[in-house]
Design an enzyme around this catalytic site. Structure first.
Site, PDB file in Angstrom:
ATOM      1  CG  ASP A 199      -1.944   0.797   1.280  1.00 59.29           C
ATOM      2  OD1 ASP A 199      -2.203   2.584   0.631  1.00 59.29           O
ATOM      3  OD2 ASP A 199      -2.517   0.990   2.728  1.00 59.29           O
ATOM      4  CD  GLU A 239      26.392   5.460   7.677  1.00 59.51           C
ATOM      5  OE1 GLU A 239      25.962   4.812   7.096  1.00 59.51           O
ATOM      6  OE2 GLU A 239      25.700   6.466   8.233  1.00 59.51           O
ATOM      7  CB  CYS A 274      23.450   9.670  10.064  1.00 57.87           C
ATOM      8  SG  CYS A 274      23.104   7.966   9.873  1.00 57.87           S
ATOM      9  N   GLY A 279      13.659  -4.109   3.429  1.00 59.68           N
ATOM     10  CA  GLY A 279      12.564  -3.450   4.407  1.00 59.68           C
ATOM     11  C   GLY A 279      13.431  -1.717   4.637  1.00 59.68           C
ATOM     12  CB  SER A 335      17.865   1.169  14.885  1.00 60.02           C
ATOM     13  OG  SER A 335      18.598   2.331  13.716  1.00 60.02           O
ATOM     14  CG  HIS A 340      19.607  11.431  12.021  1.00 57.76           C
ATOM     15  ND1 HIS A 340      19.579  11.306  10.439  1.00 57.76           N
ATOM     16  CD2 HIS A 340      19.660  10.206  11.722  1.00 57.76           C
ATOM     17  CE1 HIS A 340      20.189  10.374  10.159  1.00 57.76           C
ATOM     18  NE2 HIS A 340      19.993   9.155  10.448  1.00 57.76           N
ATOM     19  CE  LYS A 376       6.288   6.446  15.114  1.00 59.16           C
ATOM     20  NZ  LYS A 376       5.965   4.604  14.366  1.00 59.16           N
TER      21      LYS A 376
END
Length: 386
Positions: free
Chosen positions: A29, A79, A111, A148, A201, A233, A242
């Protein structure tokens, strides 16, 4: 002495993939990407574009001959290094025609690297006030086809000129850092793509943020209410949102205000994708160029996170005339990129430079962008400046 960001520039590859097309090809979706990740598009880099060419393009857009004569340090945070020994900064120093008596180095910590470069630049300018330091955050994020992390891929570079009496932002002396030896995202030398413990993570991103922010409040006495905006970040935009909600859950008025600024700060990230070290600074650029609410004297809070893990919270203050250093048509430039279908994207993704027995590139495509990888001769990378 006030030290901070005098100029800021950005460059992305000329190819882009709509994540709605990727979702359909993967039988997912599209809202899982557009809403679930808050990502719309992904920048795609061909084999003739790497951290050097993207970094050079971002820096060339902001540097004058006067800047190049005064820069005596070039720092690349990445990186996505192209060499295990030679710093990308050395290639960039030459491509950008910076005066020869300069220090050129590369910093790695996932990062976070370019943020560490800011602290090094500040210390250098404090000692040598007439110097200028060029910091380039340049990365290409690749996770693998149908992986993913595929919809969070991206590519691009942010260039920042750090000076005394800056024209955009003063970097305040309130930095707080935290280090944790964890394995949430890592890339062994023998692996083509990174290894990721996705759930762990994202948990570590948030926990490092909340614990470091608590320590920042304890050390500085500041609160979120003291800031006009926050840049975080952005591995994908929803993660940053979040994170903001995690440290501002009890102050609805401040949360609403910072959330408005957050959505202005991810305009570019949403259509570029994850650029690792540069993501937080792309968010800053997006905020500055898309917000009409900011004003001189406003303080902006930053949360930089590099898996593995190192994080840092610090702040900056906008100076008078900062808008004069910004563009008004950057989104138009991003919208002008060549749009790929999924088949074209996959062909570019799997394309690799082929070398003969002597280490010379075989049939390397021509690239007419301002800076490009022109050839590899006896394993030596040769770049062209148009």
């Amino acid at each position: 002495m006030n030290i901070g960001i005098d100029k800021i520039g950005f460059a992305a590859p000329s190819y882009v993939l709509d994540l709605a097309d990727l979702a359909l090809a993967r039988q997912i979706d599209p809202n899982k990407f557009k809403v679930g990740l808050l990502q719309s598009e992904m920048a795609v880099a061909p084999i003739t574009q790497d951290i050097v060419t993207l970094g050079a393009q971002a820096a060339a857009a902001i540097l004058t001959d006067e800047d190049k004569a005064a820069i005596d340090m070039v720092i690349v945070g990445t990186e996505s290094s192209i060499d295990q020994s030679k710093a990308a900064a050395v290639f960039l120093h030459q491509l950008l025609d910076i005066q020869p008596f300069a220090r050129s180095i590369e910093i790695k910590e996932a990062c976070y690297g370019a943020t560490a470069g800011l602290s090094l630049a500040k210390s250098h300018i404090a000692q040598f006030p007439h110097s200028k330091v060029l910091i380039i955050a340049s990365d290409i994020a690749k996770y693998g086809i149908a992986s993913g992390g595929e919809p969070t891929q991206g590519a691009g570079a942010v260039a920042m000129l750090v000076t005394a009496d800056p024209s955009i932002m003063i970097l305040n002396n309130d930095n707080v850092c935290q280090t944790r030896d964890i394995m949430d995202f890592w890339r062994p030398n023998y692996d083509k793509y990174p290894r990721v413990d996705g759930k762990f993570s994202t948990e570590q991103y948030t926990d490092c943020l909340t614990t470091t922010f608590d320590y920042y409040v304890e050390k500085t006495g500041k609160s979120l209410a003291d800031f006009a905006a926050m840049c975080l970040h952005i591995p994908f935009s929803k993660q940053g949102l979040k994170g903001l909600q995690a440290i501002c859950h009890q102050d609805e008025e401040t949360l609403n205000r910072l959330t408005e600024r957050f959505h202005e700060a991810i305009v570019y990230n949403k259509v570029v994708g994850n650029i690792y070290t540069g993501s937080i600074f792309l968010s800053l650029l997006s905020l500055l160029e898309n917000s009409q609410s900011l004003k001189t004297g406003d303080a902006i809070l930053f949360y930089s996170y590099g898996s593995g893990a190192v994080c840092e919270i610090f702040s900056g203050t906008l100076v008078e005339g900062y808008r004069n250093q910004l563009l008004t048509d950057r989104l138009d430039q991003l919208n002008a990129r060549k749009r790929l279908d999924v088949t074209e994207y996959e062909a570019i993704f799997f394309e690799e430079i082929k070398l003969d027995e002597a280490g010379n590139a075989i049939d390397l495509p021509l690239d007419d962008t301002p800076f490009a990888l022109q050839n590899i001769e006896q394993h030596k990378r040769i770049y062209r400046k148009n």
